[in-house]
Design a protein around this motif. Structure first.
Motif, PDB file in Angstrom:
ATOM      1  N   TYR A 206       6.898 -36.482  -6.453  1.00  9.78           N
ATOM      2  CA  TYR A 206       6.085 -35.957  -7.543  1.00  9.78           C
ATOM      3  C   TYR A 206       5.953 -34.457  -7.356  1.00  9.78           C
ATOM      4  CZ  TYR A 206       2.185 -36.659  -4.142  1.00  9.78           C
ATOM      5  OH  TYR A 206       1.373 -36.665  -3.046  1.00  9.78           O
ATOM      6  N   HIS A 207       6.082 -33.740  -8.474  1.00  8.27           N
ATOM      7  CA  HIS A 207       6.052 -32.275  -8.468  1.00  8.27           C
ATOM      8  C   HIS A 207       4.732 -31.735  -9.002  1.00  8.27           C
ATOM      9  CE1 HIS A 207      10.463 -31.794  -7.668  1.00  8.27           C
ATOM     10  NE2 HIS A 207      10.454 -33.039  -8.107  1.00  8.27           N
ATOM     11  N   ARG A 208       3.893 -32.625  -9.505  1.00  6.52           N
ATOM     12  CA  ARG A 208       2.555 -32.258  -9.968  1.00  6.52           C
ATOM     13  C   ARG A 208       1.653 -33.462  -9.775  1.00  6.52           C
ATOM     14  NH1 ARG A 208       1.793 -34.363 -15.232  1.00  6.52           N
ATOM     15  NH2 ARG A 208       3.713 -35.213 -16.130  1.00  6.52           N
ATOM     16  N   PHE A 209       0.362 -33.220  -9.766  1.00  7.94           N
ATOM     17  CA  PHE A 209      -0.599 -34.304  -9.608  1.00  7.94           C
ATOM     18  C   PHE A 209      -0.863 -34.956 -10.962  1.00  7.94           C
ATOM     19  CE2 PHE A 209      -1.872 -31.199  -6.235  1.00  7.94           C
ATOM     20  CZ  PHE A 209      -1.452 -31.968  -5.160  1.00  7.94           C
ATOM     21  N   GLY A 210      -1.196 -36.242 -10.916  1.00 10.12           N
ATOM     22  CA  GLY A 210      -1.507 -36.952 -12.153  1.00 10.12           C
ATOM     23  C   GLY A 210      -1.368 -38.449 -11.969  1.00 10.12           C
ATOM     24  N   ALA A 211      -1.366 -39.179 -13.082  1.00 10.51           N
ATOM     25  CA  ALA A 211      -1.206 -40.630 -13.034  1.00 10.51           C
ATOM     26  C   ALA A 211       0.140 -40.962 -12.401  1.00 10.51           C
ATOM     27  CB  ALA A 211      -1.295 -41.214 -14.436  1.00 10.51           C
ATOM     28  N   PRO A 212       0.167 -41.812 -11.378  1.00 15.24           N
ATOM     29  CA  PRO A 212       1.424 -42.095 -10.680  1.00 15.24           C
ATOM     30  C   PRO A 212       2.563 -42.521 -11.599  1.00 15.24           C
ATOM     31  CG  PRO A 212      -0.401 -42.971  -9.434  1.00 15.24           C
ATOM     32  CD  PRO A 212      -0.983 -42.474 -10.731  1.00 15.24           C
ATOM     33  N   CYS A 213       2.266 -43.341 -12.586  1.00 14.06           N
ATOM     34  CA  CYS A 213       3.330 -43.807 -13.480  1.00 14.06           C
ATOM     35  C   CYS A 213       3.907 -42.673 -14.323  1.00 14.06           C
ATOM     36  CB  CYS A 213       2.817 -44.920 -14.387  1.00 14.06           C
ATOM     37  SG  CYS A 213       2.561 -46.492 -13.517  1.00 14.06           S
ATOM     38  N   SER A 214       3.189 -41.556 -14.409  1.00 12.75           N
ATOM     39  CA  SER A 214       3.666 -40.418 -15.197  1.00 12.75           C
ATOM     40  C   SER A 214       4.377 -39.368 -14.355  1.00 12.75           C
ATOM     41  CB  SER A 214       2.489 -39.753 -15.928  1.00 12.75           C
ATOM     42  OG  SER A 214       1.854 -40.657 -16.812  1.00 12.75           O
ATOM     43  N   VAL A 215       3.921 -39.162 -13.128  1.00 11.50           N
ATOM     44  CA  VAL A 215       4.426 -38.028 -12.349  1.00 11.50           C
ATOM     45  C   VAL A 215       5.473 -38.402 -11.306  1.00 11.50           C
ATOM     46  CG1 VAL A 215       2.281 -36.756 -12.703  1.00 11.50           C
ATOM     47  CG2 VAL A 215       2.561 -38.125 -10.624  1.00 11.50           C
ATOM     48  N   LEU A 216       5.566 -39.683 -10.940  1.00 10.16           N
ATOM     49  CA  LEU A 216       6.559 -40.077  -9.931  1.00 10.16           C
ATOM     50  C   LEU A 216       7.951 -40.156 -10.541  1.00 10.16           C
ATOM     51  CD1 LEU A 216       4.648 -42.826  -7.913  1.00 10.16           C
ATOM     52  CD2 LEU A 216       4.998 -40.430  -7.315  1.00 10.16           C
ATOM     53  N   GLN A 217       8.912 -39.592  -9.848  1.00  9.29           N
ATOM     54  CA  GLN A 217      10.291 -39.563 -10.340  1.00  9.29           C
ATOM     55  C   GLN A 217      11.241 -40.082  -9.271  1.00  9.29           C
ATOM     56  OE1 GLN A 217      11.302 -35.598 -11.594  1.00  9.29           O
ATOM     57  NE2 GLN A 217       9.345 -35.258 -12.619  1.00  9.29           N
ATOM     58  N   VAL A 218      12.304 -40.750  -9.711  1.00  9.92           N
ATOM     59  CA  VAL A 218      13.369 -41.176  -8.805  1.00  9.92           C
ATOM     60  C   VAL A 218      14.392 -40.052  -8.727  1.00  9.92           C
ATOM     61  CG1 VAL A 218      15.142 -42.901  -8.322  1.00  9.92           C
ATOM     62  CG2 VAL A 218      13.016 -43.585  -9.472  1.00  9.92           C
ATOM     63  N   GLU A 219      14.606 -39.521  -7.522  1.00  6.36           N
ATOM     64  CA  GLU A 219      15.538 -38.418  -7.329  1.00  6.36           C
ATOM     65  C   GLU A 219      16.493 -38.760  -6.188  1.00  6.36           C
ATOM     66  OE1 GLU A 219      13.233 -34.898  -6.657  1.00  6.36           O
ATOM     67  OE2 GLU A 219      12.187 -35.022  -8.581  1.00  6.36           O
ATOM     68  N   GLU A 220      17.395 -37.834  -5.897  1.00  6.82           N
ATOM     69  CA  GLU A 220      18.296 -37.986  -4.763  1.00  6.82           C
ATOM     70  C   GLU A 220      18.106 -36.831  -3.803  1.00  6.82           C
ATOM     71  OE1 GLU A 220      22.371 -38.444  -5.969  1.00  6.82           O
ATOM     72  OE2 GLU A 220      22.194 -40.628  -5.934  1.00  6.82           O
ATOM     73  N   LYS A 221      18.301 -37.102  -2.537  1.00  8.37           N
ATOM     74  CA  LYS A 221      18.238 -36.040  -1.530  1.00  8.37           C
ATOM     75  C   LYS A 221      19.470 -36.124  -0.642  1.00  8.37           C
ATOM     76  CE  LYS A 221      15.972 -38.292   2.376  1.00  8.37           C
ATOM     77  NZ  LYS A 221      14.905 -38.210   3.394  1.00  8.37           N
ATOM     78  N   GLN A 222      19.813 -34.995  -0.064  1.00  6.19           N
ATOM     79  CA  GLN A 222      20.887 -34.952   0.921  1.00  6.19           C
ATOM     80  C   GLN A 222      20.300 -35.309   2.277  1.00  6.19           C
ATOM     81  OE1 GLN A 222      24.194 -34.261   0.134  1.00  6.19           O
ATOM     82  NE2 GLN A 222      24.623 -34.941   2.246  1.00  6.19           N
ATOM     83  N   VAL A 223      20.846 -36.339   2.919  1.00  9.40           N
ATOM     84  CA  VAL A 223      20.341 -36.777   4.213  1.00  9.40           C
ATOM     85  C   VAL A 223      20.920 -35.886   5.308  1.00  9.40           C
ATOM     86  CG1 VAL A 223      20.213 -38.669   5.872  1.00  9.40           C
ATOM     87  CG2 VAL A 223      20.082 -39.144   3.415  1.00  9.40           C
ATOM     88  N   ILE A 224      20.046 -35.310   6.104  1.00 10.14           N
ATOM     89  CA  ILE A 224      20.452 -34.428   7.203  1.00 10.14           C
ATOM     90  C   ILE A 224      20.523 -35.239   8.490  1.00 10.14           C
ATOM     91  CG2 ILE A 224      19.832 -32.372   8.514  1.00 10.14           C
ATOM     92  CD1 ILE A 224      18.333 -31.402   6.020  1.00 10.14           C
ATOM     93  N   GLU A 225      21.544 -35.021   9.270  1.00  6.61           N
ATOM     94  CA  GLU A 225      21.721 -35.748  10.528  1.00  6.61           C
ATOM     95  C   GLU A 225      20.505 -35.563  11.430  1.00  6.61           C
ATOM     96  OE1 GLU A 225      24.280 -37.832  11.456  1.00  6.61           O
ATOM     97  OE2 GLU A 225      24.745 -37.613   9.315  1.00  6.61           O
ATOM     98  N   PRO A 226      20.165 -36.590  12.203  1.00  4.34           N
ATOM     99  CA  PRO A 226      18.977 -36.478  13.061  1.00  4.34           C
ATOM    100  C   PRO A 226      19.156 -35.446  14.166  1.00  4.34           C
ATOM    101  CG  PRO A 226      20.188 -38.496  13.543  1.00  4.34           C
ATOM    102  CD  PRO A 226      20.804 -37.914  12.307  1.00  4.34           C
ATOM    103  N   ALA A 227      18.111 -34.694  14.416  1.00  5.30           N
ATOM    104  CA  ALA A 227      18.085 -33.699  15.492  1.00  5.30           C
ATOM    105  C   ALA A 227      17.813 -34.408  16.819  1.00  5.30           C
ATOM    106  CB  ALA A 227      17.011 -32.663  15.188  1.00  5.30           C
ATOM    107  N   PRO A 228      17.848 -33.695  17.926  1.00  5.35           N
ATOM    108  CA  PRO A 228      17.534 -34.315  19.217  1.00  5.35           C
ATOM    109  C   PRO A 228      16.186 -35.035  19.190  1.00  5.35           C
ATOM    110  CG  PRO A 228      18.480 -32.158  19.581  1.00  5.35           C
ATOM    111  CD  PRO A 228      18.290 -32.282  18.097  1.00  5.35           C
TER     112      PRO A 228
END
Length: 326
Positions: free
Chosen positions: A8-30
């Motif tokens: 969510y990029h802003r506050f508000g009613a969850p059904c209005s502000v939550l979005q399904v997005e994609e992220k690039q997974v970064i390899e785990p650090a030590p």
């Protein structure tokens, strides 16, 4: 590799502000793990920040979700390959409403094989909160009486079971009768429906006029404030939630009394506790679950992560059972 994430990029009613997005997974650090999530419960505490109750503590954009269970998919340098394929609770790392969660091996809790995913996914927020309040904060034992509002909630049900384990008396407060039979079966000595009974008078009758030793407020507002009138003079109110969205005016309602009010933030305990204490608490709770003495909430329905709006609607519909995101 890319993975789906709820943001969510802003506050508000969850059904209005939550979005399904994609992220690039970064390899785990030590010292880190990547965990592919299997199940996550929807708790009120997941949605309260989305609505903006704690804007000063939430940096946008943000991902909801504080608990869940998954399988270790990758390990960083210094982490044994034996962790690969293990089921863990990926705690104290990234929030859980995403496909892949990164966390530190130090705080990933390995789940015993005889605890199923549905139970394992719920072993953090409510059980740890209730266990710490009963043991570390209030030191409840035989002869003590605790009252808890929102008694029919998942947290209220945990307190009912812990009353049998620790030996104290639990009076559960509800707004209807649909949870009464379950709560009495789980261990509550009495259930008070505030739509039918006046709370202070009923608590006085149940405690022989002495009042309860302590109370847990999950709701806030006037529901929380009236607990002060149900306690003995030196009693304690533990504030753990704001289901009403309204902060009680504690300094006013406790004026002229000796009642003590304490705010309990699980986040603060997590930040202060040692790794040894962290492991000890989860070991104690896992053993209670494995022995059948502590039972997590039943599952009402389950939804894929991408169907988060439908899942939230189900969670807030009043249906019985916990809603899971798979």
């Amino acid at each position: 590799m890319k993975a789906k994430v709820i943001r969510y990029h802003r506050f508000g009613a969850p059904c209005s502000v939550l979005q399904v997005e994609e992220k690039q997974v970064i390899e785990p650090a030590p010292g880190e793990l990547l965990v592919r999530m299997s199940a996550r419960p929807i708790n009120p505490s997941d949605l309260i920040p989305v609505r903006g109750a704690y804007p000063h503590r939430t940096m946008l954009p943000a991902v909801p979700g504080f608990e869940g269970v998954g399988i270790v998919e990758a390990v960083g340098p210094g982490v044994s390959n034996q962790m690969l394929g293990r089921r863990v609770l990926p705690l104290r790392g990234e929030n859980t409403w995403q496909e892949i969660v990164k966390t530190s091996e130090r705080f990933a809790v390995v789940v015993p094989e005889d605890i199923d995913d549905y139970s394992a996914s719920q072993i953090y927020i409510n059980p740890v909160t209730a266990w710490l309040i009963c043991t570390d904060v209030l030191n409840l034992t035989h002869g003590h009486t605790l009252i808890v509002n929102a008694g029919g909630s998942a947290l209220g049900r945990i307190f009912a079971q812990l009353s049998q384990i620790c030996g104290f008396r639990l009076i559960a407060i509800t707004r209807n009768d649909c949870h009464t039979v379950d709560l009495l079966h789980l261990g509550a000595v009495s259930v008070v429906n505030t739509t039918k009974e006046l709370l202070p008078e009923r608590i006085a009758a149940l405690t022989g006029g002495r009042g309860a030793d302590a109370a847990v407020d999950c709701i806030g507002g006037t529901d929380g404030e009236q607990l002060v009138n149900c306690l003995k003079p030196s009693g304690t109110v533990i504030s753990v939630g704001l289901l009403s969205g309204v902060t009680p005016i504690w300094h006013e309602v406790t004026q002229g009394t000796q009642v003590n009010v304490q705010l309990f933030w699980l986040k603060h305990w997590v930040e202060r506790c040692s790794q040894e204490r962290w492991k000890q608490v989860f070991h104690e709770l896992m053993e209670l679950v494995r022995s059948g003495r502590l039972i997590m909430a039943s599952i009402g329905s389950a939804f894929e992560l991408v169907n988060v709006q439908q899942a939230i609607a189900a969670a807030e519909s009043g249906q019985k059972g916990k809603v899971l995101l798979l």
